[in-house]
Design a protein around this motif. Structure first.
Motif, PDB file in Angstrom:
ATOM      1  N   ASN A 198     -18.926  25.708  -0.628  1.00  0.00           N
ATOM      2  CA  ASN A 198     -18.737  26.305  -1.946  1.00  0.00           C
ATOM      3  C   ASN A 198     -18.604  27.823  -1.876  1.00  0.00           C
ATOM      4  N   GLU A 199     -18.993  28.410  -0.760  1.00  0.00           N
ATOM      5  CA  GLU A 199     -18.858  29.857  -0.611  1.00  0.00           C
ATOM      6  C   GLU A 199     -17.407  30.280  -0.787  1.00  0.00           C
ATOM      7  N   SER A 200     -16.477  29.486  -0.268  1.00  0.00           N
ATOM      8  CA  SER A 200     -15.059  29.846  -0.391  1.00  0.00           C
ATOM      9  C   SER A 200     -14.620  29.805  -1.851  1.00  0.00           C
ATOM     10  N   ILE A 201     -15.146  28.851  -2.628  1.00  0.00           N
ATOM     11  CA  ILE A 201     -14.801  28.769  -4.045  1.00  0.00           C
ATOM     12  C   ILE A 201     -15.310  30.001  -4.779  1.00  0.00           C
ATOM     13  N   MET A 202     -16.586  30.300  -4.593  1.00  0.00           N
ATOM     14  CA  MET A 202     -17.182  31.421  -5.305  1.00  0.00           C
ATOM     15  C   MET A 202     -16.574  32.749  -4.864  1.00  0.00           C
ATOM     16  N   ARG A 238      -4.104  16.545  -4.239  1.00  0.00           N
ATOM     17  CA  ARG A 238      -4.172  15.089  -4.119  1.00  0.00           C
ATOM     18  C   ARG A 238      -5.276  14.676  -3.145  1.00  0.00           C
ATOM     19  N   PHE A 239      -5.363  15.403  -2.044  1.00  0.00           N
ATOM     20  CA  PHE A 239      -6.366  15.091  -1.022  1.00  0.00           C
ATOM     21  C   PHE A 239      -7.775  15.217  -1.581  1.00  0.00           C
ATOM     22  N   ILE A 240      -8.021  16.289  -2.346  1.00  0.00           N
ATOM     23  CA  ILE A 240      -9.361  16.534  -2.887  1.00  0.00           C
ATOM     24  C   ILE A 240      -9.675  15.580  -4.032  1.00  0.00           C
ATOM     25  N   ASP A 241      -8.702  15.322  -4.894  1.00  0.00           N
ATOM     26  CA  ASP A 241      -8.962  14.491  -6.072  1.00  0.00           C
ATOM     27  C   ASP A 241      -9.073  13.012  -5.745  1.00  0.00           C
ATOM     28  N   ALA A 242      -8.308  12.568  -4.761  1.00  0.00           N
ATOM     29  CA  ALA A 242      -8.335  11.144  -4.424  1.00  0.00           C
ATOM     30  C   ALA A 242      -8.369  10.979  -2.912  1.00  0.00           C
ATOM     31  N   ARG A 298      -5.203  13.918   9.546  1.00  0.00           N
ATOM     32  CA  ARG A 298      -5.152  14.456   8.175  1.00  0.00           C
ATOM     33  C   ARG A 298      -5.940  15.762   8.093  1.00  0.00           C
ATOM     34  N   ALA A 299      -7.133  15.763   8.695  1.00  0.00           N
ATOM     35  CA  ALA A 299      -7.979  16.959   8.648  1.00  0.00           C
ATOM     36  C   ALA A 299      -7.352  18.114   9.436  1.00  0.00           C
ATOM     37  N   LEU A 300      -6.804  17.825  10.612  1.00  0.00           N
ATOM     38  CA  LEU A 300      -6.201  18.875  11.437  1.00  0.00           C
ATOM     39  C   LEU A 300      -4.936  19.441  10.796  1.00  0.00           C
ATOM     40  N   GLY A 341     -14.403  19.551   2.332  1.00  0.00           N
ATOM     41  CA  GLY A 341     -14.797  20.960   2.304  1.00  0.00           C
ATOM     42  C   GLY A 341     -13.736  21.864   2.897  1.00  0.00           C
ATOM     43  N   ASN A 342     -13.141  21.457   4.004  1.00  0.00           N
ATOM     44  CA  ASN A 342     -12.067  22.252   4.606  1.00  0.00           C
ATOM     45  C   ASN A 342     -10.866  22.342   3.678  1.00  0.00           C
ATOM     46  N   ALA A 343     -10.580  21.242   2.992  1.00  0.00           N
ATOM     47  CA  ALA A 343      -9.464  21.249   2.045  1.00  0.00           C
ATOM     48  C   ALA A 343      -9.759  22.195   0.879  1.00  0.00           C
ATOM     49  N   VAL A 344     -10.990  22.158   0.387  1.00  0.00           N
ATOM     50  CA  VAL A 344     -11.393  23.061  -0.701  1.00  0.00           C
ATOM     51  C   VAL A 344     -11.310  24.514  -0.247  1.00  0.00           C
ATOM     52  N   ARG A 345     -11.738  24.772   0.985  1.00  0.00           N
ATOM     53  CA  ARG A 345     -11.687  26.130   1.506  1.00  0.00           C
ATOM     54  C   ARG A 345     -10.243  26.621   1.607  1.00  0.00           C
TER      55      ARG A 345
END
Length: 502
Positions: free
Chosen positions: A270-274, A214-218, A182-184, A228-232
């Motif tokens: 969080n750097e990627s978000i900001m 979906r991955f981040i929320d659940a 899933r991560a890869l 974090g990788n998904a958020v990035r």
């Protein structure tokens, strides 16, 4: 004579093709593997020819094993590639695994991406192996190869996309039973999206954003690093924002905002978000308004009011948060007012004290934007004790002088005469005149334009004070306090600029 199913290899006789391996044969082969390889190596070494020597054996499985082993000894060369292709096209899982490992070696250590792509059937076979949930080792080898293919050359990315990898990877992002797969899947899709606009569109149209949400929320028990990788990845897709619907933008923003806090479990991710917020706020007023609507400004105010420390989390919020605020204040007076109402003037004054030029420039840019706003907004900067004096000081500091000068040069755009004279009383004209000798022609031109605006403000003020307008009382070239100060501080320099070629 048989051929490889895709005609990409030399013809082979039936006796050289692998036979289906029964459980008994597999156990025998596994038991004999180490002993056989040692014998084969000794024979090859004695023959003095590692490429053409043949070890005689009646077992076709061991014949293929020998050929795979021989290929492994030559991973820096491509002569073994046809053999490896035969191996991955076989029906034997162990042979497929061995050949997939060697192909991964060619990609990872020898960088033979173009050669692997040109072989024809390898990339498609790896995409097929990527779906082998029942054979994790083989699936993982395929994923490692796909990572190498999508990380270095565009031809590799194109081959992976053409082989139909995007829908497979998007599906595996949520549906694979293996946490690592899933991560890869997210990592590879992220690499594809970053390879260019066409690939970005392929990933977005393939439903990657929806799966990330979906991955981040659940998350099904995912570790923080994988989230974090998904958020990035989501932040990057949002930052580029090619053709995203308004509904999708709102969903992304609401998801990302969940992690905007000093206690976020993502830490440095969080750097990627900001960074994405800072980028999109500079792109358009519409996107900036979306950031405001989702509540970013009060959230940043709450975070940035906390005492600054040199921890990564604190620094990234100060740096990217200040840049975002500077971008927001550039669009309209209404956005400036929202920033001021959330208490950002004292925050920006505090950020100006961080001894990092890049951060100081962004803080000064935000203050300069406020100084170009309404008189009420300009007054908020004047009322912040020490802010104007701090800006004067930064006008003397290399790396921040131009950003600091903009604070003073913007005041006469909408400011009152009294406000302008306050800035003049802080010694800004002398420092501006000192920069008239700068080699930056645009900076010099900005200073001269600012002086002209200051003179115009004073002229209008004097005219408004007259009981009757008499143009003869205003020369435009000689009268006025501001003009006198400019001449006293930089008259000779200005006279010299009149002979400048630009």
């Amino acid at each position: 004579i048989n051929r490889c199913p895709v005609n990409c290899c030399h013809p082979t006789t039936p006796s050289k093709m692998p036979l289906p391996m029964t459980n008994t044969r597999r156990k025998v082969g596994a038991r004999a593997a180490g002993e056989y390889y040692a014998t084969a190596e000794a024979t090859l070494m004695r023959s003095g020819d590692r490429t053409d020597a043949v070890v005689k054996t009646a077992d076709p499985i061991l014949q293929m094993d020998h050929r795979i082993h021989l290929a492994s000894a030559k991973t820096s060369k491509l002569e073994a590639l046809p053999i490896l292709v035969h191996g991955i096209m076989s029906s034997d899982a162990a042979t497929q695994k061995e050949c997939a490992t060697d192909i991964r070696g060619l990609l990872k250590f020898a960088g033979k991406i173009k050669e692997i792509v040109d072989a024809g059937c390898i990339v498609g076979r790896m995409v097929e192996f990527a779906q082998y949930e029942h054979h994790f080792d083989l699936q993982l080898e395929a994923y490692d190869s796909l990572i190498q293919l999508t990380s270095k050359e565009v031809c590799g990315v194109q081959a992976v996309v053409d082989a139909g990898a995007v829908p497979v990877l998007v599906r595996n992002t949520m549906q694979s039973k293996h946490e690592l797969i899933r991560a890869l899947s997210i990592t590879i899709l992220d690499q594809i999206a970053k390879a260019g606009p066409t690939f970005y569109d392929a990933v977005v149209s393939g439903g990657f954003i929806e799966q990330l949400l979906r991955f981040i929320d659940a998350p099904p028990g995912e570790p923080a690093n994988d989230i974090g990788n998904a958020v990035r990845a989501l932040s990057y897709l949002f930052e580029k924002g090619r053709g995203l619907e308004e509904r999708m933008i709102k969903l992304i923003l609401h998801t990302l905002m969940k992690f905007v806090s000093l206690t976020s479990p993502l830490g440095g991710y969080n750097e990627s978000i900001m960074s994405s917020f800072a980028t999109v706020s500079a792109n358009s007023a519409a996107m900036s308004q979306e950031l405001i609507d989702v509540g970013l400004v009060p959230r940043l105010s709450e975070i940035m009011k906390v005492k600054f420390t040199m921890t990564p989390e604190s620094f990234l919020y100060q740096m990217f948060g200040t840049r975002t605020i500077a971008n927001l204040t550039a669009w309209s007076d209404d956005m400036k007012q929202i920033v001021i109402d959330q208490g950002f003037v004292p925050i920006l004054h505090k950020v100006m004290g961080i001894p990092i030029s890049e951060v100081q420039r962004d803080a000064l840019r935000a203050i300069a934007n406020i100084a170009a706003g309404t008189q009420q907004q300009i007054q908020s900067a004047i009322d912040q004790n020490g802010l104007v004096g701090h800006a004067v000081m930064l006008m003397c500091q290399q790396g921040t002088e131009q950003a600091a000068a903009a604070v003073f040069l913007n005041v006469p755009i909408q400011g009152s005469f009294e406000q302008l004279m306050y800035f003049v009383s802080q010694g800004c004209i002398l420092l501006l005149c000192n920069h008239l000798t700068s080699s930056n022609i645009e900076f010099v031109a900005d200073i001269l334009d600012g002086f002209n605006r200051m003179i115009e403000v004073e002229k209008k003020h004097q005219q408004s004070q007259m009981e009757s307008i008499n143009n003869s009382m205003w020369n435009g070239a000689t009268g006025g306090k501001i003009w006198d100060v400019i001449i006293a501080c930089g008259g000779m320099t200005i006279n010299g600029l009149q002979a400048h070629s630009d």
